[in-house]
Design a protein around this motif. Structure first.
Motif, PDB file in Angstrom:
ATOM      1  N   VAL A  90      -8.765  38.134   7.998  1.00  0.00           N
ATOM      2  CA  VAL A  90      -9.667  36.983   8.010  1.00  0.00           C
ATOM      3  C   VAL A  90     -10.753  37.127   9.059  1.00  0.00           C
ATOM      4  CG1 VAL A  90      -8.105  35.340   6.949  1.00  0.00           C
ATOM      5  CG2 VAL A  90      -8.040  35.634   9.394  1.00  0.00           C
ATOM      6  N   ASN A  91     -10.490  37.862  10.115  1.00  0.00           N
ATOM      7  CA  ASN A  91     -11.484  38.343  11.068  1.00  0.00           C
ATOM      8  C   ASN A  91     -12.560  37.351  11.486  1.00  0.00           C
ATOM      9  OD1 ASN A  91     -12.544  40.251  12.773  1.00  0.00           O
ATOM     10  ND2 ASN A  91     -13.936  41.045  11.235  1.00  0.00           N
ATOM     11  N   GLY A  92     -12.200  36.404  12.317  1.00  0.00           N
ATOM     12  CA  GLY A  92     -13.254  35.544  12.813  1.00  0.00           C
ATOM     13  C   GLY A  92     -12.771  34.407  13.681  1.00  0.00           C
ATOM     14  N   SER A  93     -13.740  33.595  14.030  1.00  0.00           N
ATOM     15  CA  SER A  93     -13.498  32.373  14.780  1.00  0.00           C
ATOM     16  C   SER A  93     -12.684  31.445  13.899  1.00  0.00           C
ATOM     17  CB  SER A  93     -14.851  31.762  15.123  1.00  0.00           C
ATOM     18  OG  SER A  93     -14.750  30.403  15.329  1.00  0.00           O
ATOM     19  N   PHE A  94     -11.756  30.723  14.460  1.00  0.00           N
ATOM     20  CA  PHE A  94     -10.946  29.807  13.652  1.00  0.00           C
ATOM     21  C   PHE A  94     -11.290  28.355  13.923  1.00  0.00           C
ATOM     22  CE2 PHE A  94      -8.684  31.286  17.356  1.00  0.00           C
ATOM     23  CZ  PHE A  94      -8.364  30.114  18.016  1.00  0.00           C
ATOM     24  N   ALA A  95     -12.036  28.073  14.980  1.00  0.00           N
ATOM     25  CA  ALA A  95     -12.432  26.703  15.306  1.00  0.00           C
ATOM     26  C   ALA A  95     -13.953  26.606  15.297  1.00  0.00           C
ATOM     27  CB  ALA A  95     -11.892  26.300  16.679  1.00  0.00           C
ATOM     28  N   GLU A  96     -14.449  25.639  14.583  1.00  0.00           N
ATOM     29  CA  GLU A  96     -15.891  25.392  14.531  1.00  0.00           C
ATOM     30  C   GLU A  96     -16.139  23.919  14.838  1.00  0.00           C
ATOM     31  OE1 GLU A  96     -18.337  27.564  14.158  1.00  0.00           O
ATOM     32  OE2 GLU A  96     -17.190  29.318  13.567  1.00  0.00           O
TER      33      GLU A  96
ATOM     34  N   TYR B 285     -12.465  31.705  25.266  1.00  0.00           N
ATOM     35  CA  TYR B 285     -11.010  31.599  25.363  1.00  0.00           C
ATOM     36  C   TYR B 285     -10.626  31.230  26.789  1.00  0.00           C
ATOM     37  CZ  TYR B 285      -6.206  33.215  25.923  1.00  0.00           C
ATOM     38  OH  TYR B 285      -4.882  33.306  26.242  1.00  0.00           O
ATOM     39  N   ILE B 286      -9.795  30.210  26.927  1.00  0.00           N
ATOM     40  CA  ILE B 286      -9.322  29.764  28.236  1.00  0.00           C
ATOM     41  C   ILE B 286      -7.844  30.113  28.415  1.00  0.00           C
ATOM     42  CG2 ILE B 286      -8.963  27.779  29.767  1.00  0.00           C
ATOM     43  CD1 ILE B 286     -11.935  28.547  29.252  1.00  0.00           C
ATOM     44  N   SER B 287      -7.007  29.715  27.446  1.00  0.00           N
ATOM     45  CA  SER B 287      -5.576  29.967  27.586  1.00  0.00           C
ATOM     46  C   SER B 287      -4.862  29.752  26.261  1.00  0.00           C
ATOM     47  CB  SER B 287      -4.967  29.037  28.638  1.00  0.00           C
ATOM     48  OG  SER B 287      -5.016  27.696  28.193  1.00  0.00           O
ATOM     49  N   HIS B 288      -3.607  30.155  26.246  1.00  0.00           N
ATOM     50  CA  HIS B 288      -2.727  29.830  25.132  1.00  0.00           C
ATOM     51  C   HIS B 288      -1.306  29.686  25.663  1.00  0.00           C
ATOM     52  CE1 HIS B 288      -1.826  34.174  25.241  1.00  0.00           C
ATOM     53  NE2 HIS B 288      -0.671  33.823  24.696  1.00  0.00           N
ATOM     54  N   ARG B 289      -0.488  28.979  24.889  1.00  0.00           N
ATOM     55  CA  ARG B 289       0.928  28.902  25.220  1.00  0.00           C
ATOM     56  C   ARG B 289       1.717  28.665  23.938  1.00  0.00           C
ATOM     57  NH1 ARG B 289       3.180  23.274  26.806  1.00  0.00           N
ATOM     58  NH2 ARG B 289       1.616  21.941  25.880  1.00  0.00           N
TER      59      ARG B 289
ATOM     60  N   GLU C  14      -0.494  26.720  21.089  1.00  0.00           N
ATOM     61  CA  GLU C  14      -1.658  25.944  21.508  1.00  0.00           C
ATOM     62  C   GLU C  14      -2.689  26.902  22.096  1.00  0.00           C
ATOM     63  OE1 GLU C  14      -1.834  22.105  24.132  1.00  0.00           O
ATOM     64  OE2 GLU C  14      -1.840  23.874  25.436  1.00  0.00           O
ATOM     65  N   ILE C  15      -3.924  26.838  21.607  1.00  0.00           N
ATOM     66  CA  ILE C  15      -5.009  27.667  22.117  1.00  0.00           C
ATOM     67  C   ILE C  15      -6.108  26.750  22.633  1.00  0.00           C
ATOM     68  CG2 ILE C  15      -6.786  29.371  21.543  1.00  0.00           C
ATOM     69  CD1 ILE C  15      -4.851  30.453  19.407  1.00  0.00           C
ATOM     70  N   ILE C  16      -6.548  27.003  23.855  1.00  0.00           N
ATOM     71  CA  ILE C  16      -7.632  26.231  24.471  1.00  0.00           C
ATOM     72  C   ILE C  16      -8.877  27.111  24.548  1.00  0.00           C
ATOM     73  CG2 ILE C  16      -8.405  24.962  26.530  1.00  0.00           C
ATOM     74  CD1 ILE C  16      -5.972  23.680  25.181  1.00  0.00           C
ATOM     75  N   GLN C  17     -10.009  26.562  24.076  1.00  0.00           N
ATOM     76  CA  GLN C  17     -11.311  27.223  24.175  1.00  0.00           C
ATOM     77  C   GLN C  17     -12.295  26.206  24.737  1.00  0.00           C
ATOM     78  OE1 GLN C  17     -12.146  30.023  20.668  1.00  0.00           O
ATOM     79  NE2 GLN C  17     -10.965  28.364  19.771  1.00  0.00           N
ATOM     80  N   ARG C  18     -13.368  26.717  25.336  1.00  0.00           N
ATOM     81  CA  ARG C  18     -14.330  25.811  25.961  1.00  0.00           C
ATOM     82  C   ARG C  18     -15.744  26.347  25.806  1.00  0.00           C
ATOM     83  NH1 ARG C  18     -12.295  25.238  31.463  1.00  0.00           N
ATOM     84  NH2 ARG C  18     -10.695  23.987  30.475  1.00  0.00           N
ATOM     85  N   SER C  19     -16.672  25.431  25.535  1.00  0.00           N
ATOM     86  CA  SER C  19     -18.112  25.721  25.557  1.00  0.00           C
ATOM     87  C   SER C  19     -18.683  24.908  26.711  1.00  0.00           C
ATOM     88  CB  SER C  19     -18.768  25.325  24.223  1.00  0.00           C
ATOM     89  OG  SER C  19     -18.959  23.925  24.150  1.00  0.00           O
ATOM     90  N   PRO C  20     -19.989  24.988  26.954  1.00  0.00           N
ATOM     91  CA  PRO C  20     -20.562  24.139  28.006  1.00  0.00           C
ATOM     92  C   PRO C  20     -20.472  22.641  27.695  1.00  0.00           C
ATOM     93  CG  PRO C  20     -22.019  25.982  27.529  1.00  0.00           C
ATOM     94  CD  PRO C  20     -20.948  25.998  26.478  1.00  0.00           C
ATOM     95  N   VAL C  21     -20.194  22.287  26.429  1.00  0.00           N
ATOM     96  CA  VAL C  21     -20.226  20.894  26.000  1.00  0.00           C
ATOM     97  C   VAL C  21     -18.837  20.324  25.699  1.00  0.00           C
ATOM     98  CG1 VAL C  21     -21.187  19.315  24.260  1.00  0.00           C
ATOM     99  CG2 VAL C  21     -22.538  21.263  25.038  1.00  0.00           C
ATOM    100  N   VAL C  22     -17.957  21.124  25.107  1.00  0.00           N
ATOM    101  CA  VAL C  22     -16.660  20.620  24.646  1.00  0.00           C
ATOM    102  C   VAL C  22     -15.516  21.558  25.015  1.00  0.00           C
ATOM    103  CG1 VAL C  22     -17.585  19.303  22.693  1.00  0.00           C
ATOM    104  CG2 VAL C  22     -16.917  21.692  22.362  1.00  0.00           C
ATOM    105  N   GLU C  23     -14.330  20.966  25.112  1.00  0.00           N
ATOM    106  CA  GLU C  23     -13.098  21.750  25.178  1.00  0.00           C
ATOM    107  C   GLU C  23     -12.388  21.535  23.853  1.00  0.00           C
ATOM    108  OE1 GLU C  23     -10.456  22.368  28.733  1.00  0.00           O
ATOM    109  OE2 GLU C  23      -9.174  21.029  27.515  1.00  0.00           O
ATOM    110  N   VAL C  24     -11.914  22.631  23.259  1.00  0.00           N
ATOM    111  CA  VAL C  24     -11.278  22.577  21.956  1.00  0.00           C
ATOM    112  C   VAL C  24      -9.828  23.038  22.100  1.00  0.00           C
ATOM    113  CG1 VAL C  24     -11.314  23.470  19.601  1.00  0.00           C
ATOM    114  CG2 VAL C  24     -13.465  22.989  20.777  1.00  0.00           C
ATOM    115  N   ARG C  25      -8.924  22.195  21.650  1.00  0.00           N
ATOM    116  CA  ARG C  25      -7.497  22.505  21.641  1.00  0.00           C
ATOM    117  C   ARG C  25      -7.057  22.625  20.199  1.00  0.00           C
ATOM    118  NH1 ARG C  25      -3.060  18.669  21.342  1.00  0.00           N
ATOM    119  NH2 ARG C  25      -1.139  19.700  21.977  1.00  0.00           N
TER     120      ARG C  25
END
Length: 127
Positions: free
Chosen positions: A29-35, A62-66, A73-84
């Protein structure tokens, strides 16, 4: 250097500050999973009514996972939002359930225009 992360039927690749979904049940599937599209933020391309690419997808770091039991749970962040994004696996199946939470990390109000639960790129092949 990249690291792989396997969780039930999912395979992720973590490289530098990016995490990508590489396969689901052996299908590439090769790609970003959160948009996430935030009103007023620019998309990298404009393709009519399509969601992808979103304003934040390419900016998510990418920030972290557990892993806790049957949940990843995968945490990602842009300058505007944090995505869980939370993936839940089911033993003896290729099934997963997914949900995504978005948090505004700025001081200003934002408008969420679109949030994906899961994006599967190239699941039906490429053109």
């Amino acid at each position: 250097m990249s690291t792989t992360l396997e969780f039930f039927s999912l395979l992720f690749e973590i490289e530098n500050d990016r995490i990508r979904l590489k396969s689901l049940a052996d299908y590439p599937v090769n790609g970003s999973f959160a948009e996430v599209t935030v009103g007023g933020e620019n998309k990298h391309t404009h393709q009519g009514a399509t969601m992808i690419p979103s304003s934040e997808g390419a900016r998510l770091a990418y920030i972290s996972h557990r892993v806790e039991g049957d949940a990843l749970e995968i945490i990602q962040r842009s300058p505007v939002v944090e995505v869980r994004t939370v993936f839940r696996g089911y033993p003896d199946t290729n099934a997963v359930s997914v949900f995504t939470e978005v948090t505004n990390i700025t001081e200003q109000e934002i408008t969420l225009e679109e949030v994906s639960s899961l994006v599967l790129m190239e699941v039906c092949g490429t053109a």
